[in-house]
Design an enzyme around this catalytic site. Structure first.
Site, mmCIF file in Angstrom:
data_model
loop_
_atom_site.group_PDB
_atom_site.id
_atom_site.type_symbol
_atom_site.label_atom_id
_atom_site.label_comp_id
_atom_site.label_asym_id
_atom_site.label_seq_id
_atom_site.Cartn_x
_atom_site.Cartn_y
_atom_site.Cartn_z
ATOM 1 N N TYR A 148 3.643 2.161 9.196
ATOM 2 C CA TYR A 148 2.588 1.810 10.145
ATOM 3 C C TYR A 148 2.997 2.106 11.596
ATOM 4 O O TYR A 148 2.180 2.062 12.503
ATOM 5 C CB TYR A 148 2.187 0.336 10.015
ATOM 6 C CG TYR A 148 1.520 -0.012 8.699
ATOM 7 C CD1 TYR A 148 0.946 0.971 7.902
ATOM 8 C CD2 TYR A 148 1.461 -1.320 8.247
ATOM 9 C CE1 TYR A 148 0.349 0.662 6.693
ATOM 10 C CE2 TYR A 148 0.858 -1.639 7.042
ATOM 11 C CZ TYR A 148 0.306 -0.643 6.269
ATOM 12 O OH TYR A 148 -0.286 -0.952 5.080
ATOM 13 N N LYS B 67 10.611 2.278 -3.535
ATOM 14 C CA LYS B 67 10.385 3.407 -4.448
ATOM 15 C C LYS B 67 11.570 4.369 -4.297
ATOM 16 O O LYS B 67 11.416 5.514 -3.847
ATOM 17 C CB LYS B 67 9.057 4.103 -4.115
ATOM 18 C CG LYS B 67 7.841 3.272 -4.435
ATOM 19 C CD LYS B 67 7.426 3.364 -5.883
ATOM 20 C CE LYS B 67 6.821 4.716 -6.187
ATOM 21 N NZ LYS B 67 6.515 4.857 -7.629
ATOM 22 N N ASP C 54 5.853 -0.172 -7.682
ATOM 23 C CA ASP C 54 4.703 -0.074 -8.594
ATOM 24 C C ASP C 54 4.929 -0.929 -9.837
ATOM 25 O O ASP C 54 4.017 -1.625 -10.298
ATOM 26 C CB ASP C 54 4.409 1.398 -8.951
ATOM 27 C CG ASP C 54 5.632 2.165 -9.404
ATOM 28 O OD1 ASP C 54 6.769 1.679 -9.228
ATOM 29 O OD2 ASP C 54 5.466 3.282 -9.947
ATOM 30 N N ASP D 38 2.380 -5.233 2.359
ATOM 31 C CA ASP D 38 0.968 -5.453 2.675
ATOM 32 C C ASP D 38 0.178 -5.602 1.364
ATOM 33 O O ASP D 38 -0.593 -6.547 1.172
ATOM 34 C CB ASP D 38 0.466 -4.238 3.479
ATOM 35 C CG ASP D 38 -0.841 -4.506 4.192
ATOM 36 O OD1 ASP D 38 -1.386 -5.612 4.037
ATOM 37 O OD2 ASP D 38 -1.321 -3.600 4.884
ATOM 38 N N ASP E 186 -0.890 -9.449 -0.630
ATOM 39 C CA ASP E 186 -2.298 -9.758 -0.898
ATOM 40 C C ASP E 186 -2.507 -9.997 -2.388
ATOM 41 O O ASP E 186 -3.205 -10.927 -2.799
ATOM 42 C CB ASP E 186 -3.212 -8.607 -0.449
ATOM 43 C CG ASP E 186 -3.638 -8.766 1.004
ATOM 44 O OD1 ASP E 186 -3.068 -9.623 1.699
ATOM 45 O OD2 ASP E 186 -4.545 -8.042 1.439
#
Ligand code: NAD
Length: 368
Positions: free
Chosen positions: A142, A192, A225, A249, A253
């Site tokens: 970001y 990852k 993942d 992020d 959530d």
């Protein structure tokens, strides 16, 4: 010795309504537990813009840097939607996070037994769930450069850059290990590393910090993942999860919603330790200013109250008192006290924001 200091920024919409209930709980701690705070209150967001023409006055920013912890309600609302980006209410919150350098965002996912049927997952998967996601908040994709949309030949190309330095990874890893020591002493780091160099470095640095400083904490690694799958399959396998800004992020959530309503979710953002050893800290509910219900006494104050409980635990080392607040919330929910957002299909009569506060205060009294 002076009392610990708290800066309260109720903000906009339902922010002041839910914060009023937190103030009553702060007062209760002073009167009934002899735990007093020096509380100051100020403006942030739209209300600060209305008064000062900026969503966060410099004096408020300076005060936030001095206090032991900041407690924020919510900012924003339709009245401010057409303002220039530079003075939008959210900019006040972003400025606080940036200038306090709050790099570790803590999002607990805790399932109160009385609300287990609110989850989209089966009761036995979520009942008793208590995990903590630590998301790196100030670096990663970001913020990385280069970024932008450029032209290459006949087409446009969108570019963002995932970038992490060793020190950025090490400091958020330390936050996660410290938290784990106050909980069940387990950290799972997610990245990852199979496809991203930043993930390889992330895994190496987390492992190095672990070996050098936190060998007593159990550490595991998982691809992000696979982590998402495991969070929905059997979330109770985790205690603390530490991950980068982007994966955090999404995963925070996902994890938070395992447990039901937005009106229940607290959060904390922590930075580097100050001279007194306490981390720079901002505590706030996950929800926004809820303009659709603002001013109607319908807001659920629990997310904000649980954010204060996080402050007790993580800023003031009052874990037992934080647990007292959490048990009081658990008790009122078990007794069937519900604000409108917590009404199930079986119906019933919802209580107001202040009546929920009354019930939690009564449960706190009963805990003595
Ligand atoms: P929101 O979280 O304010 O509301 C989403 C829905 O959840 C609404 O239906 C609302 O009534 C309900 N809800 C939220 N909190 C509740 C509570 N405590 N009790 C009962 N119901 C609750 O999100 P939104 O509607 O997308 O945004 C509204 C405003 O808040 C916007 O201006 C947005 O920019 C701002 N916002 C601020 C923050 C923050 O201050 N950290 C976070 C998100 C959104």
């Amino acid at each position: 010795m002076s009392n610990p200091s708290l800066l309260i920024l109720p903000g906009d919409g339902i922010g002041p309504e839910v914060m009023a209930e937190v103030r009553r709980i702060i007062d209760w701690f002073g009167a009934r537990r002899g735990i007093a705070f020096d509380v100051s209150e100020d403006l942030v967001g739209g209300c600060a813009y209305d008064k000062h023409g900026t969503p966060l006055h410099d004096d408020t920013m300076a005060r936030a840097q001095e206090v032991d912890a900041v407690l924020l309600g919510a900012v924003g609302g339709p009245k401010y939607d057409s303002l220039d980006f530079s003075v939008k209410p959210e900019r006040g919150l972003l400025r606080l996070r940036k200038e306090m350098d709050l790099y570790a965002n803590l999002r607990p996912a805790q399932c109160f037994d009385a609300l287990a049927d609110f989850s989209s997952l089966k009761r036995d998967v979520v009942a008793g769930l208590d995990i903590m996601i630590v998301r790196e908040l100030t670096s990663g994709i970001y913020f990385g450069e280069p970024r932008g949309i450029i032209r290459e030949g006949n087409e446009r190309v969108g570019i963002n850059t995932q970038r992490y330095t060793e020190s950025e990874i090490a400091r958020v890893a330390r936050s996660a290990f410290e938290l784990a020591r106050k909980r069940s002493n387990r950290v799972c780091s997610m990245e990852k590393a199979n496809v991203m160099e930043s993930g390889v470095l992330w895994r190496e640095v987390v492992t190095e910090v672990h070996q050098a400083e936190y060998a007593d904490v159990e550490l595991s690694h998982m691809y992000a993942d696979a982590g998402a799958m495991q969070l929905t399959r059997w979330p109770k396998q985790f205690d603390v999860i530490v991950t980068d800004n982007l994966f955090g992020d999404l995963l925070s959530d996902l994890a938070a919603m395992l447990t039901g309503s937005l009106g229940m979710l607290p959060s904390a953002s922590l930075g580097a330790p100050m001279a007194n050893g306490r981390p720079k800290a901002l505590y706030e509910p996950v929800h926004g200013s809820a303009p659709d219900i603002a001013g109607k006494a319908l807001a659920n104050p629990i997310a904000c109250i649980l954010s204060f409980a996080m402050a007790l635990r993580y800023s003031f080392d009052l874990g037992e008192e934080a647990a007292r607040v959490e048990r009081a919330v658990e008790k009122v929910l078990a007794d069937g006290v519900r604000t409108a957002d917590l009404m199930g299909p079986e119906g019933g009569t919802p209580v107001s924001t202040s009546a929920m506060g009354d019930a939690i205060l009564a449960a706190l009294d009963a805990s003595l």
